[in-house]
Design a protein around this motif. Structure first.
Motif, PDB file in Angstrom:
ATOM      1  N   ALA A 128       0.822  -1.211   0.000  1.00 43.33           N
ATOM      2  CA  ALA A 128       0.000   0.000   0.000  1.00 43.33           C
ATOM      3  C   ALA A 128       0.854   1.258   0.000  1.00 43.33           C
ATOM      4  CB  ALA A 128      -0.938  -0.012   1.212  1.00 43.33           C
ATOM      5  N   ASP A 129       1.982   1.257   0.720  1.00 42.81           N
ATOM      6  CA  ASP A 129       2.824   2.454   0.811  1.00 42.81           C
ATOM      7  C   ASP A 129       3.404   2.850  -0.547  1.00 42.81           C
ATOM      8  OD1 ASP A 129       2.323   2.501   3.495  1.00 42.81           O
ATOM      9  OD2 ASP A 129       4.144   1.388   4.035  1.00 42.81           O
ATOM     10  N   ILE A 130       3.558   1.895  -1.439  1.00 45.66           N
ATOM     11  CA  ILE A 130       4.109   2.194  -2.760  1.00 45.66           C
ATOM     12  C   ILE A 130       2.992   2.460  -3.764  1.00 45.66           C
ATOM     13  CG2 ILE A 130       5.504   1.280  -4.647  1.00 45.66           C
ATOM     14  CD1 ILE A 130       7.006  -0.385  -2.612  1.00 45.66           C
ATOM     15  N   LEU A 131       1.905   1.697  -3.682  1.00 44.14           N
ATOM     16  CA  LEU A 131       0.860   1.794  -4.686  1.00 44.14           C
ATOM     17  C   LEU A 131      -0.052   2.997  -4.463  1.00 44.14           C
ATOM     18  CD1 LEU A 131      -0.141  -1.974  -4.991  1.00 44.14           C
ATOM     19  CD2 LEU A 131       1.348  -0.640  -6.484  1.00 44.14           C
ATOM     20  N   MET A 132      -0.235   3.442  -3.224  1.00 45.87           N
ATOM     21  CA  MET A 132      -1.110   4.593  -2.985  1.00 45.87           C
ATOM     22  C   MET A 132      -0.596   5.867  -3.654  1.00 45.87           C
ATOM     23  SD  MET A 132      -2.869   4.452   0.781  1.00 45.87           S
ATOM     24  CE  MET A 132      -1.334   4.202   1.679  1.00 45.87           C
ATOM     25  N   ARG A 180     -16.376  16.667   0.534  1.00 42.56           N
ATOM     26  CA  ARG A 180     -17.385  15.918  -0.209  1.00 42.56           C
ATOM     27  C   ARG A 180     -16.774  15.020  -1.282  1.00 42.56           C
ATOM     28  NH1 ARG A 180     -22.061  15.491  -3.105  1.00 42.56           N
ATOM     29  NH2 ARG A 180     -23.937  15.404  -1.821  1.00 42.56           N
ATOM     30  N   PHE A 181     -15.463  15.136  -1.507  1.00 44.35           N
ATOM     31  CA  PHE A 181     -14.792  14.165  -2.364  1.00 44.35           C
ATOM     32  C   PHE A 181     -14.777  12.785  -1.707  1.00 44.35           C
ATOM     33  CE2 PHE A 181     -12.947  17.877  -4.486  1.00 44.35           C
ATOM     34  CZ  PHE A 181     -13.040  17.480  -5.808  1.00 44.35           C
ATOM     35  N   ILE A 182     -14.885  12.746  -0.376  1.00 44.62           N
ATOM     36  CA  ILE A 182     -14.917  11.472   0.345  1.00 44.62           C
ATOM     37  C   ILE A 182     -16.348  10.953   0.338  1.00 44.62           C
ATOM     38  CG2 ILE A 182     -14.458  10.325   2.539  1.00 44.62           C
ATOM     39  CD1 ILE A 182     -12.471  12.507   3.175  1.00 44.62           C
ATOM     40  N   PRO A 183     -16.616   9.793  -0.234  1.00 44.55           N
ATOM     41  CA  PRO A 183     -17.996   9.309  -0.302  1.00 44.55           C
ATOM     42  C   PRO A 183     -18.567   9.038   1.084  1.00 44.55           C
ATOM     43  CG  PRO A 183     -16.556   8.094  -1.825  1.00 44.55           C
ATOM     44  CD  PRO A 183     -15.670   8.894  -0.922  1.00 44.55           C
ATOM     45  N   PHE A 184     -19.845   9.389   1.254  1.00 42.80           N
ATOM     46  CA  PHE A 184     -20.651   9.046   2.428  1.00 42.80           C
ATOM     47  C   PHE A 184     -20.202   9.781   3.689  1.00 42.80           C
ATOM     48  CE2 PHE A 184     -20.373   5.199  -0.275  1.00 42.80           C
ATOM     49  CZ  PHE A 184     -21.659   5.262  -0.799  1.00 42.80           C
ATOM     50  N   TRP A 198     -11.984  -0.574  -0.392  1.00 45.65           N
ATOM     51  CA  TRP A 198     -10.774   0.234  -0.569  1.00 45.65           C
ATOM     52  C   TRP A 198     -10.360   0.924   0.727  1.00 45.65           C
ATOM     53  CZ3 TRP A 198      -7.696  -0.602  -4.382  1.00 45.65           C
ATOM     54  CH2 TRP A 198      -8.191  -1.071  -5.599  1.00 45.65           C
ATOM     55  N   THR A 199     -11.326   1.268   1.579  1.00 44.05           N
ATOM     56  CA  THR A 199     -10.963   1.830   2.883  1.00 44.05           C
ATOM     57  C   THR A 199     -10.273   0.788   3.745  1.00 44.05           C
ATOM     58  OG1 THR A 199     -12.871   3.307   2.732  1.00 44.05           O
ATOM     59  CG2 THR A 199     -11.857   3.044   4.899  1.00 44.05           C
ATOM     60  N   THR A 200     -10.723  -0.457   3.676  1.00 45.74           N
ATOM     61  CA  THR A 200     -10.064  -1.530   4.421  1.00 45.74           C
ATOM     62  C   THR A 200      -8.630  -1.741   3.935  1.00 45.74           C
ATOM     63  OG1 THR A 200     -12.215  -2.605   4.717  1.00 45.74           O
ATOM     64  CG2 THR A 200     -10.248  -3.942   5.127  1.00 45.74           C
ATOM     65  N   LEU A 201      -8.417  -1.625   2.630  1.00 46.08           N
ATOM     66  CA  LEU A 201      -7.087  -1.865   2.082  1.00 46.08           C
ATOM     67  C   LEU A 201      -6.148  -0.684   2.305  1.00 46.08           C
ATOM     68  CD1 LEU A 201      -7.991  -3.576  -1.330  1.00 46.08           C
ATOM     69  CD2 LEU A 201      -7.073  -4.670   0.718  1.00 46.08           C
ATOM     70  N   TRP A 202      -6.631   0.539   2.018  1.00 48.41           N
ATOM     71  CA  TRP A 202      -5.733   1.697   2.000  1.00 48.41           C
ATOM     72  C   TRP A 202      -6.140   2.812   2.948  1.00 48.41           C
ATOM     73  CZ3 TRP A 202      -4.660   2.480  -3.968  1.00 48.41           C
ATOM     74  CH2 TRP A 202      -3.867   1.421  -4.412  1.00 48.41           C
ATOM     75  N   GLY A 203      -7.120   2.604   3.797  1.00 49.29           N
ATOM     76  CA  GLY A 203      -7.487   3.627   4.760  1.00 49.29           C
ATOM     77  C   GLY A 203      -8.205   4.802   4.116  1.00 49.29           C
ATOM     78  N   LEU A 259     -10.983   7.834  -0.682  1.00 50.38           N
ATOM     79  CA  LEU A 259     -10.963   8.889  -1.693  1.00 50.38           C
ATOM     80  C   LEU A 259     -10.869   8.314  -3.102  1.00 50.38           C
ATOM     81  CD1 LEU A 259     -10.793  11.945  -2.332  1.00 50.38           C
ATOM     82  CD2 LEU A 259      -8.314  11.757  -2.060  1.00 50.38           C
ATOM     83  N   LEU A 260     -10.118   7.224  -3.262  1.00 50.78           N
ATOM     84  CA  LEU A 260      -9.884   6.639  -4.582  1.00 50.78           C
ATOM     85  C   LEU A 260     -10.871   5.533  -4.938  1.00 50.78           C
ATOM     86  CD1 LEU A 260      -5.992   6.307  -4.421  1.00 50.78           C
ATOM     87  CD2 LEU A 260      -7.290   8.040  -5.639  1.00 50.78           C
ATOM     88  N   ALA A 261     -11.830   5.253  -4.057  1.00 45.69           N
ATOM     89  CA  ALA A 261     -12.703   4.089  -4.252  1.00 45.69           C
ATOM     90  C   ALA A 261     -13.461   4.154  -5.573  1.00 45.69           C
ATOM     91  CB  ALA A 261     -13.678   3.977  -3.075  1.00 45.69           C
ATOM     92  N   THR A 262     -14.114   5.273  -5.841  1.00 52.10           N
ATOM     93  CA  THR A 262     -14.934   5.355  -7.057  1.00 52.10           C
ATOM     94  C   THR A 262     -14.110   5.325  -8.333  1.00 52.10           C
ATOM     95  OG1 THR A 262     -16.649   6.566  -5.841  1.00 52.10           O
ATOM     96  CG2 THR A 262     -16.695   6.711  -8.234  1.00 52.10           C
TER      97      THR A 262
END
Length: 630
Positions: A43-47, A291-295, A360-365, A370-373
């Protein structure tokens, strides 16, 4: 020379290209598992790479426009990145100044907070001993007193779980307490690492994102070519289409998200300013960004100003107005602005967006949230263009996974005719009853007949489909008696209750044209029971069959009907599932005693009109009469 060339060509081995074997489901699941594990571990490299790709999608149109103005690739990229950096810096400066002003004014709100707490206490006291808040407070106070008494009753030197206390007069022995001298380094470097260490991680991540973004913008064509070569250089058309689709969807989604967020944050800031909430500029900017963060973004953005309104106002009017403002703007944004701007921009279903946010929150916090959609949009595009990953589009996409005729068939099979009726009524609002029958209801019955021929539809299922179709047609029909002089038509099911349901569908259309119609099940057209049908007043007979290959059975039925009604009554054979341009209608016309052969509802009505039956129909909108069943 020609002979030598031919000899060399014959001697040269011909390479035979074998088709790649299909990938099994177990292999696909294993690959998905490995990808998920890699995303979590690295995750530290791919995020930073994912964030850089997202920024590249946003900034590429601006860089391309500057390049068209003959500015050059490198100056355009540097100018866009510099503007981005200045924008982020300016945003941080405005937010920082607003937060500083808010921190300076917080002590002045202490009196209002104290007043509200006292009003709550007074309300609790006035409610009497039976107040819920007072009972809870008393329970906690009693529990605290019990714990204090239990602690005071223990020996002073006895710890919980240390065993019994020593007897009086017994010699006491205390273990020596070891003393350690901490000689750790407390120099300036250790102090700096302790203070600045937590802040270095996001700074380093931001630096990596900036570097990746610059290189992606500078070498975007080369990266595109390498991606095409890696993914599928053997099918350039499909790979290019997939990449263009993903880029277009992500870019459009991000642009629409910016527009939606601005149209959300601007009314919030103006409304808070009109209400008198301090620092409205800060809360408007935070509402736009969060509002870029869903929900969770809108909830976080609304929490701070609502809590501040509690501290600012001595009463309860301002907090209630603040809550009403956020609710009204959120409802308007969700139900008006987003459907109007988004449309099919993302291609994701609502459930897919929620599941993607959780995964995606479980994987990358928070970064994954933010990147889920955008990341899920890319997965849906892969499922749309890669056959082995088609399940991703089925699970996450917003396209209907079942055609309407399959939905009708499934609802009827599940004994839910009301939902099937809703689908039919929705389609009927856009077409005529004949188009509804040929385009939706008759294909649904054909699907049931196909399952029956394969042996996957049992008699109970056939009965459910037939009864559900009859109930659907009853809901669509208005019972209006035809004229006494109207012709009479018998619609006979050829073999089973599915054929009878198709006959009822034709009867529904004929009844809408003011014709006396009787639906006759196949049992009443048998050798022993056909005499009960009678022959008086019958102007035409229609034999309905959903199985176009059962011409032998249709031939026997036609012979029986011809012997009963005689040559004066025309007989129409309807082979509903047969293709009009196939040889089946010609064979049926040659091998049976039918006067006419039709393959669709519109064709059957046209054939009956040639027999002067229903030649002057009632306006063909909604059927006006329900057929009767003999």
């Amino acid at each position: 020379m020609a002979e030598d060339t031919a000899r060399r060509l014959q001697a040269r081995p011909i390479a035979v290209t074998k088709a790649a074997p299909p990938v099994s489901t177990q292999t696909i699941l294993l690959i998905i598992t490995l990808i998920v594990v890699t995303l979590y571990v690295a995750a530290d490299i791919l995020m930073p790479i994912a964030l850089a790709v997202l920024l590249a999608f946003v900034l590429t149109p601006i860089v391309t426009r500057l390049e068209r103005w003959r500015i050059g690739r490198v100056p355009s990229v540097l100018a866009v990145v510099a503007l981005l950096f200045l924008g982020i810096t300016g945003f941080g400066a405005v937010v920082g100044s607003q937060l500083g002003d808010l921190a300076d004014n917080l002590p002045t709100y202490q009196r209002n907070i104290h007043t509200k707490i006292e009003s709550l206490r007074s309300a609790t006291a006035s409610a009497g001993d039976r107040g819920a808040l007072k009972q809870a407070t008393d329970a906690f106070r009693d529990l605290q007193q019990e714990i204090e008494r239990a602690t005071a009753g223990a020996a002073p030197n006895q710890l919980p779980g240390a065993g019994p206390a020593p007897q009086a007069g017994a010699p006491t022995h205390r273990e020596p307490v070891p003393v350690r001298i901490d000689q750790s380094d407390t120099g300036i470097f250790d102090l700096v690492s302790r203070v600045l260490g937590p802040a270095m991680t996001p700074i380093a991540t931001a630096g990596m994102v900036l570097v990746f973004t610059i290189f992606m913008l500078l070498q975007r064509e080369d990266l595109r070519d390498r991606m095409i070569r890696l993914v599928g250089s053997g099918d350039l058309s499909r790979t290019t289409e997939a990449m263009n689709d993903a880029g277009e969807r992500v870019s459009r989604y991000l642009l629409m998200q910016v527009v939606v967020n601005v149209t959300y944050g601007l009314p919030i800031g103006v409304g808070l300013w009109l209400l008198g909430v301090p620092n409205p500029l800060l809360w408007g900017l935070l509402a736009t960004v969060l509002r870029f963060i869903p929900f969770l973004g809108p909830v976080i953005a609304s929490a701070f100003p609502i809590l501040l309104s509690f501290a600012v106002d001595t009463g309860w009017t301002l907090p209630l107005l603040c809550i009403a403002l956020f609710v009204a703007v959120e409802l308007f944004s969700n139900n008006v602005v987003e459907p109007w701007l988004y449309g099919t921009a993302t291609g994701l279903s609502s459930l897919a967006i929620i599941v993607a946010a959780v995964v995606w929150t479980t994987l990358w916090g928070p970064v994954g949230l933010l990147l889920a959609t955008p990341l899920t949009v890319c997965l849906v595009v892969l499922g749309r263009h890669v056959p082995q990953l088609h399940f991703l589009e089925v699970m996450l996409g917003d396209r209907p996974v079942l055609p309407d005729e399959a939905k009708i068939y499934q609802r009827l099979l599940a004994r839910d005719p009301m939902e099937a009726t809703e689908l039919a009524e929705e389609r009927l609002g856009k077409c005529t009853p004949v188009e509804l029958a040929d385009g939706l209801l008759l294909p649904a019955l054909s699907l049931a007949e196909q399952d029956r021929q394969r042996g996957s539809l049992n008699p109970d299922g056939r009965q459910a489909v037939a009864e559900g179709m009859a109930g659907l047609l009853d809901e669509l029909s208005d019972a209006t008696a035809p004229a006494d002089t109207a012709p009479r038509v018998l619609c006979v099911g050829a073999r089973n209750n599915l054929d009878e349901a198709a006959a009822g569908l034709l009867a529904y259309l004929l009844a809408g044209r003011g014709i006396h119609v009787d639906v006759v099940p196949c049992e009443k057209a048998s050798t022993r029971a056909i005499a009960s049908l009678g022959t008086t007043g019958v102007d035409a007979v229609v034999l309905s069959s959903l199985n176009p290959t059962a011409l032998g059975h249709c031939r026997r039925m036609m012979r029986r009907l011809r012997m009963h009604f005689g040559p004066r009554v025309p007989i129409l054979l309807c082979l509903w599932s047969a293709h009009p341009e196939s040889e089946v209608p010609e064979r049926a016309s040659a091998e049976t005693d039918a006067n006419l052969v039709a393959t669709g509802m519109a064709g059957a009505l046209a054939q009956l009109e040639e027999l002067n039956i229903g030649a002057n129909p009632v306006p063909d909108t909604v059927a006006e009469a329900a057929p009767s069943t003999t």
